[in-house]
Design an enzyme around this catalytic site. Structure first.
Site, PDB file in Angstrom:
ATOM      1  N   GLY A 185       0.845  -1.190   0.000  1.00 53.42           N
ATOM      2  CA  GLY A 185       0.000   0.000   0.000  1.00 53.42           C
ATOM      3  C   GLY A 185       0.880   1.239   0.000  1.00 53.42           C
TER       4      GLY A 185
ATOM      5  CD  GLN B 283       3.194   5.803   2.772  1.00 49.96           C
ATOM      6  OE1 GLN B 283       2.324   5.251   2.131  1.00 49.96           O
ATOM      7  NE2 GLN B 283       4.055   5.123   3.519  1.00 49.96           N
TER       8      GLN B 283
ATOM      9  CB  CYS C 231       4.153   2.274   7.841  1.00 51.21           C
ATOM     10  SG  CYS C 231       3.874   3.766   6.859  1.00 51.21           S
ATOM     11  CG  LEU C 232       6.323   1.042   2.038  1.00 49.99           C
ATOM     12  CD1 LEU C 232       5.921   1.408   0.614  1.00 49.99           C
ATOM     13  CD2 LEU C 232       7.405  -0.034   2.033  1.00 49.99           C
TER      14      LEU C 232
ATOM     15  CG  HIS D  48      -1.501   1.486   7.017  1.00 51.91           C
ATOM     16  ND1 HIS D  48      -0.651   1.058   8.021  1.00 51.91           N
ATOM     17  CD2 HIS D  48      -0.740   2.279   6.215  1.00 51.91           C
ATOM     18  CE1 HIS D  48       0.552   1.577   7.830  1.00 51.91           C
ATOM     19  NE2 HIS D  48       0.527   2.316   6.738  1.00 51.91           N
ATOM     20  CD  GLU D  49      -1.522   2.546   2.403  1.00 52.95           C
ATOM     21  OE1 GLU D  49      -1.072   3.698   2.245  1.00 52.95           O
ATOM     22  OE2 GLU D  49      -0.823   1.615   2.845  1.00 52.95           O
TER      23      GLU D  49
ATOM     24  CG  HIS E 254      -0.304   6.889   5.140  1.00 57.14           C
ATOM     25  ND1 HIS E 254       0.772   7.397   5.827  1.00 57.14           N
ATOM     26  CD2 HIS E 254      -0.068   5.558   5.001  1.00 57.14           C
ATOM     27  CE1 HIS E 254       1.614   6.400   6.107  1.00 57.14           C
ATOM     28  NE2 HIS E 254       1.132   5.283   5.626  1.00 57.14           N
TER      29      HIS E 254
HETATM   30 NI    NI Z   1       1.977   3.418   5.734  1.00 58.68          NI
END
Ligand code: NI
Length: 170
Positions: free
Chosen positions: A46, A51, A93-94, A135-136, A139
């Site tokens: 995701g 991000q 998370c990235l 989660h996304e 963000h």
């Molecule tokens: Ni994330």
């Protein structure tokens, strides 16, 4: 193919509320393709626009990680319109590499969003897909999964990240 750099905590753009998308043109479609490429390059399932330093309400998800083209999901201006149940699973998370913690999420969600052409649609997801959607969308509201931990856990994670930054390992 353009791969965008994924920014990490504590980049301020990650804490900002993203702007709604109002123009659905060829540039948006290209951006969505680049977001998928950037997500795969970073080994993620995701990715949200903040991000890649873009404060807009766009996210892409593929919980199959390239295995099933039908699971490639684009959510633009998404809104969770229904949720049921509870799941507590480990999440990463990235933008928070190496950090993994158990986070409580709804087991099932229904989301309303626009696709890259601007058409509205509804989508339901459970288990991992439900978690990824929540989660996304977080963000897009400037919320990271560590913001959903207990105060104590969150402070511990922040201390760990500060140490990694100090040691040049972040
Ligand atoms: Ni994330």
């Amino acid at each position: 193919m353009k791969i965008h750099e994924v920014v990490k905590w504590p980049e301020p753009v990650l804490a900002r509320v993203g702007e709604s998308v109002t123009v659905f043109d060829a540039a948006l479609k290209q951006l969505v393709d680049e977001m998928f490429d950037s997500m795969y390059a970073a080994q993620g399932i995701g990715l949200a626009a903040p991000q890649i330093s873009l404060s807009k309400r766009i996210c892409v998800i593929d919980v199959s990680f390239k295995k099933n083209p039908e699971e490639k999901i684009v959510l633009i201006n998404p809104e969770i319109i229904d949720r049921k149940g509870k799941q507590v699973e480990e999440e990463g998370c990235l933008s928070l590499p190496e950090i993994r913690e158990k986070v409580a999420r709804a087991e099932w969600v229904k989301v309303r969003a626009q696709d890259a052409s601007g058409a509205w649609f509804e989508l339901e997801g459970e288990e991992l897909l439900s978690r990824a959607i929540q989660h996304e969308i977080d963000h897009l509201d400037g919320v990271l999964f560590i913001d959903r931990l207990s105060r104590l856990k969150r402070d511990l994670v922040i201390r760990k990240m500060k140490k990694l930054i100090k040691n040049g390992e972040w």
